[in-house]
Enzyme design. Structure first.
Site, PDB file in Angstrom:
ATOM      1  N   PRO A  91     -71.489 -26.697 -44.206  1.00 54.69           N
ATOM      2  CA  PRO A  91     -72.776 -26.357 -44.826  1.00 54.69           C
ATOM      3  C   PRO A  91     -72.867 -24.872 -45.175  1.00 54.69           C
ATOM      4  CG  PRO A  91     -73.078 -27.030 -42.530  1.00 54.69           C
ATOM      5  CD  PRO A  91     -71.637 -27.240 -42.858  1.00 54.69           C
ATOM      6  N   GLU A 118     -71.085 -28.681 -36.154  1.00 49.77           N
ATOM      7  CA  GLU A 118     -70.985 -27.306 -35.613  1.00 49.77           C
ATOM      8  C   GLU A 118     -69.706 -26.620 -36.051  1.00 49.77           C
ATOM      9  OE1 GLU A 118     -71.718 -30.020 -33.924  1.00 49.77           O
ATOM     10  OE2 GLU A 118     -73.837 -29.728 -33.487  1.00 49.77           O
ATOM     11  N   ASP A 175     -70.235 -35.264 -69.976  1.00 50.44           N
ATOM     12  CA  ASP A 175     -70.738 -35.226 -68.603  1.00 50.44           C
ATOM     13  C   ASP A 175     -71.766 -34.114 -68.448  1.00 50.44           C
ATOM     14  OD1 ASP A 175     -68.809 -37.081 -68.058  1.00 50.44           O
ATOM     15  OD2 ASP A 175     -67.552 -35.764 -66.845  1.00 50.44           O
TER      16      ASP A 175
HETATM   17  C1  JBQ Z   1     -72.344 -29.839 -46.556  1.00 44.74           C
HETATM   18  F1  JBQ Z   1     -69.610 -29.876 -45.944  1.00 44.74           F
HETATM   19  C2  JBQ Z   1     -70.436 -30.221 -44.965  1.00 44.74           C
HETATM   20  C3  JBQ Z   1     -69.930 -30.556 -43.717  1.00 44.74           C
HETATM   21  C4  JBQ Z   1     -70.813 -30.925 -42.713  1.00 44.74           C
HETATM   22  C5  JBQ Z   1     -72.179 -30.967 -42.963  1.00 44.74           C
HETATM   23  C6  JBQ Z   1     -72.667 -30.635 -44.223  1.00 44.74           C
HETATM   24  N1  JBQ Z   1     -74.007 -30.653 -44.511  1.00 44.74           N
HETATM   25  C7  JBQ Z   1     -74.515 -30.377 -45.697  1.00 44.74           C
HETATM   26  N2  JBQ Z   1     -73.716 -30.089 -46.728  1.00 44.74           N
HETATM   27  O1  JBQ Z   1     -71.646 -30.319 -47.632  1.00 44.74           O
HETATM   28  C8  JBQ Z   1     -71.792 -30.262 -45.226  1.00 44.74           C
END
Ligand code: JBQ
Length: 272
Positions: A91, A118, A175
């Site tokens: 994330p 995590e 696209d």
């Molecule tokens: C993200 F790439 C990951 C990996 C784990 C959790 C995640 N949450 C939100 N977006 O792509 C992500």
């Protein structure tokens, strides 16, 4: 293209046997290998995680299994041509875009390391950053439990760009988000037969055979959708890509032309 995925949930990657990606594999256009991270653990419980140094909630993935797995999986990596890209879904990564999908599609070998939320001990990313090109990527700002679903998303976006994977080479051009698509507009609605369904009619212009009017209708609909759903795309739209009819429609939709020729939501529209 070769793709390796190292995961504690190999079953999660089963969809890679289906549809476009599955067919590309069956045709030999894609060599996908899914590995179980726990194969590189040595304790009775096949432990892959531990509590974070410094405290805090949740668990962190231990470096040793990842190190052994990555060494084994990439043992055949050579300098230069076969240098793999290590794709780490997280994330906190860079946003995954069509531009990055294109970049990855041009590489011969991708290695994915989906982790639990995590994440992986930082030293693993540092260690392989010296040997491979590392891309930490996020597919969006929402909470997922792990990186496996992002791997499925990224692999599909990349696989459909490989030469020969999509039946029709033309299919890329329009696209939404493809570089050079209709000035970065979202695609408008589409219709097929029958021309009347439950008393709902297909817009007449689409049945008219008038190609100029069809193109204008589609462009107008694309602007209506884009202003409604993705005003940020309109704001960064290159003014040179806007014709007179585009400008008139944007004005009608409550957008105002700025001194530099770009468009911005007029004050009244922003308040809503
Ligand atoms: C993200 F790439 C990951 C990996 C784990 C959790 C995640 N949450 C939100 N977006 O792509 C992500």
């Amino acid at each position: 293209m070769r793709i390796d995925v190292i995961t504690i949930f190999p079953e999660y990657l089963e969809p890679l046997n289906v549809s476009l990606v599955g067919k590309a594999r069956a045709r030999g256009q894609l060599d996908v290998r899914v590995h179980n991270l726990r194969d590189w653990t040595h304790d009775r419980h096949n432990t892959v995680d531990d509590s974070p140094f410094g405290g805090g909630p949740g668990m962190v993935m231990k470096p040793e299994p990842w190190g052994e797995a990555l060494d084994a999986v990439t043992a055949e990596a050579e300098e230069g041509e076969r240098r793999p890209v290590l794709v780490v879904p997280t994330p906190s990564g860079l946003p995954f875009t069509q531009e990055l999908a294109v970049e990855l599609s041009e590489r011969p070998w991708l290695v994915f390391t989906p982790a639990r939320y995590e994440g992986i001990d930082r030293r693993v990313i540092e260690e392989y950053g010296d040997r491979f090109d590392v891309r930490e990527v996020s597919i969006g700002d929402y909470v997922l439990a792990g990186g496996e679903a992002p791997v499925l998303v990224i692999v599909e976006a990349v696989a459909r760009l490989l030469p020969g994977v999509l039946g029709n080479a033309e299919s890329h051009r329009d696209d939404s988000f493809a570089p050079g698509a209709m000035a970065d507009l979202l695609e408008g609605p589409v219709y097929t037969k029958p021309p009347v369904w439950r008393e709902r009619e297909v817009p007449e212009v689409l049945l008219s055979g008038h190609h100029g009017k069809v193109a204008r209708f589609r462009r107008d609909e694309a602007f209506r959708r884009t202003t409604a759903n993705r005003p940020d795309l309109i704001e960064r739209c290159d003014p040179a890509a806007l014709d007179k009819a585009d400008r008139a429609l944007l004005a009608e939709l409550g957008w105002e032309e700025l001194p530099d020729g770009r468009f911005g939501r007029s004050a009244s529209a922003v308040e809503e």
